[in-house]
Design a protein around this motif. Structure first.
Motif, mmCIF file in Angstrom:
data_model
loop_
_atom_site.group_PDB
_atom_site.id
_atom_site.type_symbol
_atom_site.label_atom_id
_atom_site.label_comp_id
_atom_site.label_asym_id
_atom_site.label_seq_id
_atom_site.Cartn_x
_atom_site.Cartn_y
_atom_site.Cartn_z
ATOM 1 N N GLY A 1 0.816 -1.204 0.000
ATOM 2 C CA GLY A 1 0.000 0.000 0.000
ATOM 3 C C GLY A 1 0.847 1.250 0.000
ATOM 4 O O GLY A 1 0.537 2.217 -0.709
ATOM 5 N N SER A 2 1.928 1.243 0.768
ATOM 6 C CA SER A 2 2.767 2.443 0.844
ATOM 7 C C SER A 2 3.469 2.717 -0.484
ATOM 8 O O SER A 2 3.588 3.874 -0.893
ATOM 9 C CB SER A 2 3.783 2.319 1.986
ATOM 10 O OG SER A 2 4.604 1.189 1.799
ATOM 11 N N ALA A 3 3.908 1.667 -1.186
ATOM 12 C CA ALA A 3 4.545 1.874 -2.487
ATOM 13 C C ALA A 3 3.535 2.399 -3.503
ATOM 14 O O ALA A 3 3.841 3.308 -4.281
ATOM 15 C CB ALA A 3 5.177 0.579 -2.976
ATOM 16 N N LEU A 4 2.332 1.831 -3.499
ATOM 17 C CA LEU A 4 1.292 2.309 -4.412
ATOM 18 C C LEU A 4 0.936 3.764 -4.104
ATOM 19 O O LEU A 4 0.857 4.601 -5.008
ATOM 20 C CB LEU A 4 0.048 1.429 -4.329
ATOM 21 C CG LEU A 4 0.189 0.026 -4.928
ATOM 22 C CD1 LEU A 4 -1.000 -0.853 -4.521
ATOM 23 C CD2 LEU A 4 0.321 0.089 -6.440
ATOM 24 N N ALA A 5 0.739 4.067 -2.826
ATOM 25 C CA ALA A 5 0.404 5.437 -2.430
ATOM 26 C C ALA A 5 1.529 6.395 -2.814
ATOM 27 O O ALA A 5 1.269 7.525 -3.232
ATOM 28 C CB ALA A 5 0.122 5.502 -0.935
ATOM 29 N N GLY A 6 2.765 5.932 -2.692
ATOM 30 C CA GLY A 6 3.910 6.745 -3.084
ATOM 31 C C GLY A 6 3.929 7.074 -4.572
ATOM 32 O O GLY A 6 4.540 8.054 -4.989
ATOM 33 N N GLN A 7 3.246 6.259 -5.363
ATOM 34 C CA GLN A 7 3.123 6.509 -6.805
ATOM 35 C C GLN A 7 1.849 7.290 -7.126
ATOM 36 O O GLN A 7 1.510 7.475 -8.288
ATOM 37 C CB GLN A 7 3.119 5.186 -7.563
ATOM 38 C CG GLN A 7 4.437 4.440 -7.471
ATOM 39 C CD GLN A 7 4.340 3.088 -8.147
ATOM 40 O OE1 GLN A 7 3.590 2.218 -7.719
ATOM 41 N NE2 GLN A 7 5.105 2.915 -9.210
ATOM 42 N N GLY A 8 1.145 7.718 -6.073
ATOM 43 C CA GLY A 8 -0.074 8.498 -6.269
ATOM 44 C C GLY A 8 -1.321 7.659 -6.474
ATOM 45 O O GLY A 8 -2.384 8.198 -6.799
ATOM 46 N N ILE A 9 -1.229 6.349 -6.269
ATOM 47 C CA ILE A 9 -2.374 5.462 -6.468
ATOM 48 C C ILE A 9 -3.275 5.504 -5.234
ATOM 49 O O ILE A 9 -2.825 5.278 -4.110
ATOM 50 C CB ILE A 9 -1.920 4.007 -6.748
ATOM 51 C CG1 ILE A 9 -1.030 3.956 -8.001
ATOM 52 C CG2 ILE A 9 -3.117 3.066 -6.861
ATOM 53 C CD1 ILE A 9 -1.689 4.442 -9.278
ATOM 54 N N ARG A 10 -4.555 5.797 -5.468
ATOM 55 C CA ARG A 10 -5.557 5.798 -4.391
ATOM 56 C C ARG A 10 -6.574 4.680 -4.560
ATOM 57 O O ARG A 10 -7.274 4.317 -3.619
ATOM 58 C CB ARG A 10 -6.277 7.142 -4.356
ATOM 59 C CG ARG A 10 -5.364 8.283 -3.938
ATOM 60 C CD ARG A 10 -6.075 9.629 -3.867
ATOM 61 N NE ARG A 10 -7.423 9.546 -3.346
ATOM 62 C CZ ARG A 10 -8.445 10.290 -3.783
ATOM 63 N NH1 ARG A 10 -8.268 11.172 -4.737
ATOM 64 N NH2 ARG A 10 -9.643 10.172 -3.254
ATOM 65 N N LEU A 11 -6.687 4.156 -5.789
ATOM 66 C CA LEU A 11 -7.652 3.102 -6.093
ATOM 67 C C LEU A 11 -6.942 1.952 -6.782
ATOM 68 O O LEU A 11 -6.319 2.141 -7.827
ATOM 69 C CB LEU A 11 -8.760 3.647 -7.007
ATOM 70 C CG LEU A 11 -9.827 2.645 -7.454
ATOM 71 C CD1 LEU A 11 -10.628 2.131 -6.259
ATOM 72 C CD2 LEU A 11 -10.757 3.290 -8.487
ATOM 73 N N LEU A 12 -7.026 0.770 -6.184
ATOM 74 C CA LEU A 12 -6.457 -0.429 -6.786
ATOM 75 C C LEU A 12 -7.603 -1.329 -7.220
ATOM 76 O O LEU A 12 -8.273 -1.949 -6.389
ATOM 77 C CB LEU A 12 -5.540 -1.173 -5.817
ATOM 78 C CG LEU A 12 -4.902 -2.447 -6.394
ATOM 79 C CD1 LEU A 12 -4.043 -2.129 -7.620
ATOM 80 C CD2 LEU A 12 -4.080 -3.151 -5.323
ATOM 81 N N LEU A 13 -7.845 -1.353 -8.514
ATOM 82 C CA LEU A 13 -8.827 -2.267 -9.079
ATOM 83 C C LEU A 13 -8.169 -3.644 -9.129
ATOM 84 O O LEU A 13 -6.983 -3.755 -9.451
ATOM 85 C CB LEU A 13 -9.216 -1.828 -10.491
ATOM 86 C CG LEU A 13 -9.738 -0.399 -10.627
ATOM 87 C CD1 LEU A 13 -9.904 -0.037 -12.102
ATOM 88 C CD2 LEU A 13 -11.036 -0.230 -9.871
ATOM 89 N N ALA A 14 -8.928 -4.676 -8.805
ATOM 90 C CA ALA A 14 -8.352 -6.023 -8.796
ATOM 91 C C ALA A 14 -9.315 -7.007 -9.424
ATOM 92 O O ALA A 14 -10.513 -6.992 -9.152
ATOM 93 C CB ALA A 14 -8.021 -6.453 -7.368
ATOM 94 N N ASP A 15 -8.762 -7.852 -10.262
ATOM 95 C CA ASP A 15 -9.499 -9.000 -10.745
ATOM 96 C C ASP A 15 -9.706 -9.927 -9.547
ATOM 97 O O ASP A 15 -8.914 -9.924 -8.612
ATOM 98 C CB ASP A 15 -8.682 -9.688 -11.837
ATOM 99 C CG ASP A 15 -9.360 -10.916 -12.383
ATOM 100 O OD1 ASP A 15 -10.545 -10.818 -12.771
ATOM 101 O OD2 ASP A 15 -8.717 -11.973 -12.428
#
Length: 168
Positions: free
Chosen positions: A19-33
């Motif tokens: 989560g911290s790496a994704l947030a660090g890239q500006g990602i707030r929404l993770l869509l998942a199959d």
């Protein structure tokens, strides 16, 4: 909006995504199959590992949202209700309508969104067409459906190219 069968990132499993790496890239929404990305086909409820992973995403400010092509609405509903997360069933990936509906529902832009999935021709292609970060994971389990073996065999060159691209 582009047409590409290559992922932006390649991981072995969802647990390689923090989560911290994704947030660090500006990602707030993770869509998942759902099937073969979060849990194997037929597993009705989230595992403890998925529950813990979702909690870590949430703590980092990233919302997990299931974007499933499953035509049986009960499958994603039961799974997502157990996690208390949003979902969209019968999303029609790789068409971009499901991606757009999910982003609108969560009030985020494409630059704040990523998708993680195990299939090139639905998850990755759809993500690239919707102009969101596309993350490829290995399928959890192939057993049970001969069609899956064929589909993954056809996807193999794009998996390889994505892996090589992400290493460089």
């Amino acid at each position: 909006m582009g047409f590409s069968l290559l992922a932006d990132e390649v991981c072995d499993t969802i647990y390689d995504l923090s989560g911290s790496a994704l947030a660090g890239q500006g990602i707030r929404l993770l869509l998942a199959d759902l099937d073969n990305t979060l849990v194997p086909y037929g597993v009705p409820l989230p595992t403890q590992d998925v529950i813990s992973w979702n909690r870590s995403l949430s703590e980092a400010g990233v919302t997990l949202f299931v974007l499933s092509n499953n035509r049986h609405a009960d499958r994603p509903r039961i799974f997502c209700d157990a996690l208390n997360i949003p979902y969209l069933a019968h999303a029609g990936k790789p068409k971009i309508g499901g991606f757009r509906r999910a982003m609108a529902q969560m009030d985020v832009s494409n630059t704040q969104t990523a998708i993680v999935g195990d299939q090139i021709f639905t998850d990755i292609l759809g993500g690239r067409r919707a102009d969101v970060m596309a993350i490829l994971v290995r399928p959890i389990r192939l057993a049970g459906n001969p069609g899956r073996y064929l589909r993954y065999w056809v996807e193999w060159p794009f998996r390889l190219l994505s892996s090589l691209r992400c290493r460089s």
